[in-house]
Design a protein around this motif. Structure first.
Motif, mmCIF file in Angstrom:
data_model
loop_
_atom_site.group_PDB
_atom_site.id
_atom_site.type_symbol
_atom_site.label_atom_id
_atom_site.label_comp_id
_atom_site.label_asym_id
_atom_site.label_seq_id
_atom_site.Cartn_x
_atom_site.Cartn_y
_atom_site.Cartn_z
ATOM 1 N N ARG A 99 39.390 45.925 37.079
ATOM 2 C CA ARG A 99 39.444 44.431 36.842
ATOM 3 C C ARG A 99 37.385 44.437 36.121
ATOM 4 O O ARG A 99 36.910 44.801 36.785
ATOM 5 N N GLU A 100 37.396 43.140 35.816
ATOM 6 C CA GLU A 100 36.664 42.592 34.812
ATOM 7 C C GLU A 100 35.945 41.181 35.237
ATOM 8 O O GLU A 100 37.316 40.568 35.306
ATOM 9 N N ASP A 101 35.359 41.229 35.799
ATOM 10 C CA ASP A 101 34.292 39.626 36.670
ATOM 11 C C ASP A 101 33.947 39.103 35.400
ATOM 12 O O ASP A 101 33.776 39.536 34.429
ATOM 13 N N ASN A 102 33.844 37.452 35.338
ATOM 14 C CA ASN A 102 33.165 36.481 34.290
ATOM 15 C C ASN A 102 31.443 37.045 34.566
ATOM 16 O O ASN A 102 30.849 36.413 33.829
ATOM 17 N N GLN A 103 30.852 37.758 35.083
ATOM 18 C CA GLN A 103 29.217 38.428 34.752
ATOM 19 C C GLN A 103 29.816 40.000 34.516
ATOM 20 O O GLN A 103 28.357 40.129 34.438
ATOM 21 N N LYS A 104 30.678 40.197 33.627
ATOM 22 C CA LYS A 104 30.620 41.170 32.892
ATOM 23 C C LYS A 104 30.371 42.636 33.948
ATOM 24 O O LYS A 104 29.727 44.009 33.050
ATOM 25 N N ARG A 105 31.414 42.229 35.347
ATOM 26 C CA ARG A 105 31.324 43.522 35.785
ATOM 27 C C ARG A 105 31.945 44.056 36.136
ATOM 28 O O ARG A 105 32.890 43.798 35.944
ATOM 29 N N ILE A 106 32.549 45.716 36.093
ATOM 30 C CA ILE A 106 33.772 46.640 36.053
ATOM 31 C C ILE A 106 34.532 46.784 37.907
ATOM 32 O O ILE A 106 32.879 47.749 38.200
ATOM 33 N N TRP A 107 35.121 46.833 38.219
ATOM 34 C CA TRP A 107 35.256 46.801 39.329
ATOM 35 C C TRP A 107 36.086 47.530 39.696
ATOM 36 O O TRP A 107 37.352 47.646 38.243
ATOM 37 N N ARG A 108 36.291 48.428 40.245
ATOM 38 C CA ARG A 108 37.452 50.250 40.285
ATOM 39 C C ARG A 108 38.622 49.608 41.798
ATOM 40 O O ARG A 108 37.181 49.896 42.295
ATOM 41 N N ILE A 109 39.370 49.849 42.112
ATOM 42 C CA ILE A 109 39.987 50.351 43.353
ATOM 43 C C ILE A 109 40.663 51.929 43.277
ATOM 44 O O ILE A 109 41.944 51.653 42.448
#
Length: 230
Positions: free
Chosen positions: A76-86
């Motif tokens: 997912r990508e949050d509203n701060q331009k960070r990409i997270w993964r699980i």
């Protein structure tokens, strides 16, 4: 006079980079070609009350095949331009990219390939930020180095695409993968276009061994052989 002109040019370039449109990570119908591996995004899932996109992986096929593909991560990508993964079968999300950072900033990222080297994370530094053209549009490109700003292996992050060392390789690739070579993002393909990240214009190519690394491996094997003889 020359200094004034140079200053104006640099100011204009900086303004253009800061004001250009941001490109988020794609949410469907995209394929990342990393040597003989293919990655794609398709479908949604909910984990810990957060919405994620489902990412799939296949290997050994020149064309992505869902028949041979496996689900490997939620992203997912949050509203701060960070990409997270699980990762599959996990519940803790980890940072894969952060496109909000600037030159000199240090980031702790968790590339999925880090597990291969027995690690969980890498500290990376933004060494430079410039722009490249992808399908007639400018996107920011981040030159990535280690905490000292050194770039042993050429590596970039591109907005909306990820690392030039591969979608899951957001950290520094200073080590050879299985004594074979460095992974390389060859192509980024959408419904509208294919962006050739590699200069070879090829979307399917085995990892090649750099000559310097090849010599190192030969020397290492020779040293091990000599130690057995002794």
């Amino acid at each position: 006079m020359k200094n004034r002109i140079l200053y104006i040019l640099l100011l204009t370039l900086s303004t253009n980079i800061l004001s250009q449109e941001y490109y988020a990570f794609p949410d469907s119908l995209t394929i990342w070609s990393v040597n003989t591996d293919k990655y794609t995004v398709n479908g949604d899932t909910i984990i810990n009350d957060q919405a994620y996109k489902k990412y799939y992986y296949s290997s050994g096929d020149s064309v992505f095949s869902y028949k041979n593909a496996a689900y490997f991560a939620a992203v997912r990508e949050d509203n701060q331009k960070r990409i997270w993964r699980i990762e599959r079968d996990a519940f803790e999300e980890k940072l894969l990219y952060d496109f909000s950072k600037s030159i000199g900033d240090t980031i702790v990222v968790h590339p999925m390939s880090a597990n291969y080297f027995g690690r969980d994370s890498y500290h990376v530094t933004i060494v430079r930020v410039d722009s490249i053209i992808v399908h007639n549009s400018y996107r920011k490109r981040y030159t990535i180095g280690n905490v000292k700003g050194q770039t042993f292996v050429p590596k970039y992050w591109i907005e909306g695409i990820g690392s030039t060392r591969g979608l899951i390789d957001s950290g520094i690739s200073q080590q050879l993968r299985g004594n074979i070579g460095y992974p390389e993002l060859l192509c980024f393909t959408t419904e509208q276009y294919t962006y050739h990240v590699s200069s070879n214009k090829d979307c399917f190519r085995p990892i090649t061994l750099p000559r310097r690394a090849e010599n190192f491996i030969i020397k290492k094997e020779l040293d091990e052989l000599l130690s057995l003889i002794e």
